[in-house]
Structure formats: structure tokens, C-alpha cells
Design a protein around this motif. Sequence first.
Motif, PDB file in Angstrom:
ATOM      1  N   GLU A 275       0.818  -1.203   0.000  1.00 34.34           N
ATOM      2  CA  GLU A 275       0.000   0.000   0.000  1.00 34.34           C
ATOM      3  C   GLU A 275       0.859   1.262   0.000  1.00 34.34           C
ATOM      4  N   TRP A 276       2.007   1.207   0.678  1.00 32.79           N
ATOM      5  CA  TRP A 276       2.852   2.408   0.790  1.00 32.79           C
ATOM      6  C   TRP A 276       3.439   2.847  -0.546  1.00 32.79           C
ATOM      7  N   ALA A 277       3.470   1.953  -1.529  1.00 34.59           N
ATOM      8  CA  ALA A 277       4.052   2.307  -2.836  1.00 34.59           C
ATOM      9  C   ALA A 277       3.187   3.299  -3.590  1.00 34.59           C
ATOM     10  N   LYS A 278       1.960   3.521  -3.125  1.00 37.63           N
ATOM     11  CA  LYS A 278       1.084   4.475  -3.797  1.00 37.63           C
ATOM     12  C   LYS A 278       1.544   5.921  -3.607  1.00 37.63           C
ATOM     13  N   ASN A 279       2.380   6.162  -2.611  1.00 38.66           N
ATOM     14  CA  ASN A 279       2.833   7.519  -2.301  1.00 38.66           C
ATOM     15  C   ASN A 279       4.324   7.630  -2.564  1.00 38.66           C
ATOM     16  N   LYS A 280       4.687   8.042  -3.783  1.00 42.04           N
ATOM     17  CA  LYS A 280       6.085   8.109  -4.184  1.00 42.04           C
ATOM     18  C   LYS A 280       6.890   9.022  -3.283  1.00 42.04           C
ATOM     19  N   LEU A 281       6.360  10.195  -2.970  1.00 45.68           N
ATOM     20  CA  LEU A 281       7.102  11.155  -2.149  1.00 45.68           C
ATOM     21  C   LEU A 281       7.373  10.598  -0.758  1.00 45.68           C
ATOM     22  N   SER A 282       6.394   9.892  -0.204  1.00 44.58           N
ATOM     23  CA  SER A 282       6.580   9.296   1.113  1.00 44.58           C
ATOM     24  C   SER A 282       7.700   8.258   1.099  1.00 44.58           C
ATOM     25  N   VAL A 283       7.784   7.469   0.034  1.00 38.14           N
ATOM     26  CA  VAL A 283       8.843   6.469  -0.084  1.00 38.14           C
ATOM     27  C   VAL A 283      10.210   7.150  -0.160  1.00 38.14           C
ATOM     28  N   LEU A 284      10.323   8.158  -1.001  1.00 38.58           N
ATOM     29  CA  LEU A 284      11.597   8.861  -1.133  1.00 38.58           C
ATOM     30  C   LEU A 284      11.994   9.543   0.173  1.00 38.58           C
ATOM     31  N   ASN A 285      11.032  10.108   0.869  1.00 38.00           N
ATOM     32  CA  ASN A 285      11.329  10.743   2.152  1.00 38.00           C
ATOM     33  C   ASN A 285      11.802   9.724   3.177  1.00 38.00           C
ATOM     34  N   SER A 286      11.213   8.541   3.154  1.00 40.21           N
ATOM     35  CA  SER A 286      11.623   7.482   4.068  1.00 40.21           C
ATOM     36  C   SER A 286      13.070   7.067   3.805  1.00 40.21           C
ATOM     37  N   ILE A 287      13.441   6.956   2.543  1.00 42.81           N
ATOM     38  CA  ILE A 287      14.818   6.609   2.190  1.00 42.81           C
ATOM     39  C   ILE A 287      15.769   7.717   2.635  1.00 42.81           C
ATOM     40  N   ASP A 288      15.384   8.964   2.396  1.00 46.06           N
ATOM     41  CA  ASP A 288      16.224  10.086   2.821  1.00 46.06           C
ATOM     42  C   ASP A 288      16.416  10.080   4.340  1.00 46.06           C
ATOM     43  N   ARG A 289      15.344   9.821   5.086  1.00 49.13           N
ATOM     44  CA  ARG A 289      15.458   9.798   6.554  1.00 49.13           C
ATOM     45  C   ARG A 289      16.389   8.692   7.018  1.00 49.13           C
ATOM     46  N   GLU A 290      16.325   7.529   6.341  1.00 53.57           N
ATOM     47  CA  GLU A 290      17.200   6.430   6.725  1.00 53.57           C
ATOM     48  C   GLU A 290      18.662   6.775   6.443  1.00 53.57           C
ATOM     49  N   MET A 291      18.926   7.425   5.319  1.00 54.36           N
ATOM     50  CA  MET A 291      20.299   7.834   5.020  1.00 54.36           C
ATOM     51  C   MET A 291      20.805   8.839   6.052  1.00 54.36           C
ATOM     52  N   MET A 292      19.942   9.768   6.436  1.00 51.93           N
ATOM     53  CA  MET A 292      20.340  10.762   7.436  1.00 51.93           C
ATOM     54  C   MET A 292      20.536  10.116   8.805  1.00 51.93           C
ATOM     55  N   ARG A 293      19.668   9.173   9.142  1.00 55.41           N
ATOM     56  CA  ARG A 293      19.800   8.480  10.426  1.00 55.41           C
ATOM     57  C   ARG A 293      21.151   7.780  10.532  1.00 55.41           C
ATOM     58  N   ARG A 294      21.577   7.193   9.419  1.00 54.02           N
ATOM     59  CA  ARG A 294      22.864   6.482   9.401  1.00 54.02           C
ATOM     60  C   ARG A 294      24.051   7.435   9.237  1.00 54.02           C
ATOM     61  N   ASN A 295      23.752   8.684   8.861  1.00 49.32           N
ATOM     62  CA  ASN A 295      24.784   9.603   8.389  1.00 49.32           C
ATOM     63  C   ASN A 295      25.590   8.930   7.280  1.00 49.32           C
ATOM     64  N   SER A 296      24.827   8.475   6.268  1.00 49.49           N
ATOM     65  CA  SER A 296      25.385   7.654   5.200  1.00 49.49           C
ATOM     66  C   SER A 296      25.135   8.312   3.857  1.00 49.49           C
ATOM     67  N   TRP A 297      25.780   7.769   2.822  1.00 45.50           N
ATOM     68  CA  TRP A 297      25.599   8.265   1.465  1.00 45.50           C
ATOM     69  C   TRP A 297      26.074   7.208   0.478  1.00 45.50           C
ATOM     70  N   GLN A 298      25.772   7.425  -0.780  1.00 48.03           N
ATOM     71  CA  GLN A 298      26.141   6.489  -1.837  1.00 48.03           C
ATOM     72  C   GLN A 298      27.653   6.292  -1.871  1.00 48.03           C
ATOM     73  N   GLY A 299      28.054   5.023  -1.881  1.00 45.97           N
ATOM     74  CA  GLY A 299      29.467   4.699  -2.017  1.00 45.97           C
ATOM     75  C   GLY A 299      30.247   4.667  -0.734  1.00 45.97           C
ATOM     76  N   ILE A 300      29.626   4.924   0.403  1.00 42.60           N
ATOM     77  CA  ILE A 300      30.382   4.998   1.652  1.00 42.60           C
ATOM     78  C   ILE A 300      31.038   3.658   1.983  1.00 42.60           C
ATOM     79  N   ALA A 301      30.378   2.555   1.616  1.00 44.04           N
ATOM     80  CA  ALA A 301      30.956   1.235   1.883  1.00 44.04           C
ATOM     81  C   ALA A 301      32.152   0.945   0.979  1.00 44.04           C
TER      82      ALA A 301
END
Length: 312
Positions: A275-301
Motif C-alpha cells: 500500500e505504501w508504494a502508492k505515495n512516491k514522495l513518502s517512499v523517497l522521504n523514508s529513504i532520505d530519513r534512513e540515510m540521514m539516520r545512518r549519516n550515510s551516502w552512496q558509495g560509503i561502503a
Amino acid sequence: MADRYYKFSRFLCEKYGQKVWKICVDAGLSCPNRDPVSGKEGCIFCRNDSFSHMYSRQNIDIAEQIENGLALGRGKMGIEKFIVYFQSSTNTFAPVPLLRQLFFGALSHPGVVGLSIATRPDCLSPPVIELLAELALHTDLWIELGLQSAHDATLQRIGRGHTFADYCQAVENLLALPLRICTHVMIGLFEENEHHVHQTAEALAASAIHEVKIHPLLILRDTPLEALYMRGEIRELNLQTYSQQVCDFLERLPEDRVIQRLTAEAPAEQLLAPEWAKNKLSVLNSIDREMMRRNSWQGIARGAKNPLPDVF
């Protein structure tokens, strides 16, 4: 605020110096993985009319589809440059003369600066490769290559009709041409867990592709996947788990790998779950929050020291 992954919109602004818009079109083509004569039913998740309301364009002439897209982009958003995206089905599965007519016809429209062609690893014959090589001399060209997973057991279970080795061979053939390769992968496939996702990310990181699309598995009505879901043989990921696995994926990709998408859409009346896939902006915001929570970014590994600076 810095970009924590290399967004496609950023890449286009860097390349063209302005916003560029994709016009999605349906060329009315089919797929070698769907053949009633041989019994092939295609990928178990696939419903071809689900592509971002593509069903509304299936009976419209392709030139009219492009003109409608140009008018919308120019009129409402002031866009001047466009990429025509052959999105629906397998867009190299047709006689080469027809493909030539479709692709070069799209380039005849003023304002079109590139083409993006969605296809499969097993649908790039030598004549098609020759056509793409010719096409790439006339325009910026993207080939969007469906993979979904680097694991052959998963590919067989979802009915992909090709192997990971087939995908690798297709990439090798395409890398000889002056074009960009975008690989599609899915998260949430059957028994795959975070370790499978990590391995697929590492496999793409080791490849010389240019771009990636990451989608959640969408369970659509009137597909073989619906029956499995209703019997409890597959469960959808929750948004938190999806966001975590997307971030895991991004962390393992090289920092110069462009990210075209991080979610997927389907008409609401076709989408059974999640059901959550119906809200694209909500999904992108969730991913952004997870990256910020980790203090992470693409390629850090892989040793990337910092996220991309915010220059736009």
C-alpha cells in the motif's frame, strides 16, 4: 543540503545545463518472454499496462504521444529539452526496419535530445546492436536493461527467461557503443533477504554500467504474482525494511553511478500491495530519513568520503 545519492535530475542538469524531461511512450511492442504459443507467460509480476498509466496511451499514435508530451512540458513547466522514453514492454523486440522507423521518428521532433530504450538482456541481437550503434551517432542514447536480481535461482522463480550471465554478456556488448546503460533491479523478491540485495549491489558495482533503477516488488492484480500473494507464498516488504535495503544498496555502489529511480508506481486500481508504494514522495522521504539516520551516502561502503555537494 548535500545529495546523499547521485540523482538522475542532477546528472541531466550537469549534462545539459537545464532541466530535461522524459516523455514516456508506448510503441505497442511485445516481449519474447510472453508467447501463448510456447506457453511463456512472462515475468510473474508483469502487467504491461501498469507502466505509469501507460494504458491510457496504448491506442494513441506514437508521434501524437510525443507531441502531447512536448506540449505539456513546454506549457506547464517551461521545459525545452526532452528524452523520449520507450518504456512499455521490450523495445528491441521487433524487426529492425520497424525499430529504425520508431527511433529515428522520435528524433525528428524538435527539442528531443535523447532516447531511452527499455529492453531485456536476451533481446539485443547483432542487427539490433548495429542499429543502436548507428542511433548513438545521432543522439544521446540510454539503454535500460531489466535484470531484477543477480541470482539465477530468483530469476528462474520469477520467470525472467534469462540468466545473470546473459545480462553480463549484454552489458559487454553494449559497452562497445557510445551510450549509457541503466540497469533495473527489484527489492523484495521472494526468499531474497538483505544478503541477496547486498550481493546484487556488489555485482552491479563491479560492472561498468552507468546508471541504476531500484524498485520495490509491486504485487499487481491479474498477474501470476497475485495468486501467490493471496495464498501467502510471498509477503510484501514494509516501508522501513525497503528503505533500509535501498540504503544498503546505495552504500555499495560507486559514487559516480547515477540513480535514476528509487521506487516504482502503478495505477492505484491495479496495485494490490504494498500500500505504501502508492505515495512516491513518502517512499523517497523514508529513504532520505534512513540515510540521514545512518549519516550515510552512496558509495560509503566503498570508501566515498562525503556526499555530493548541493549545487542546484
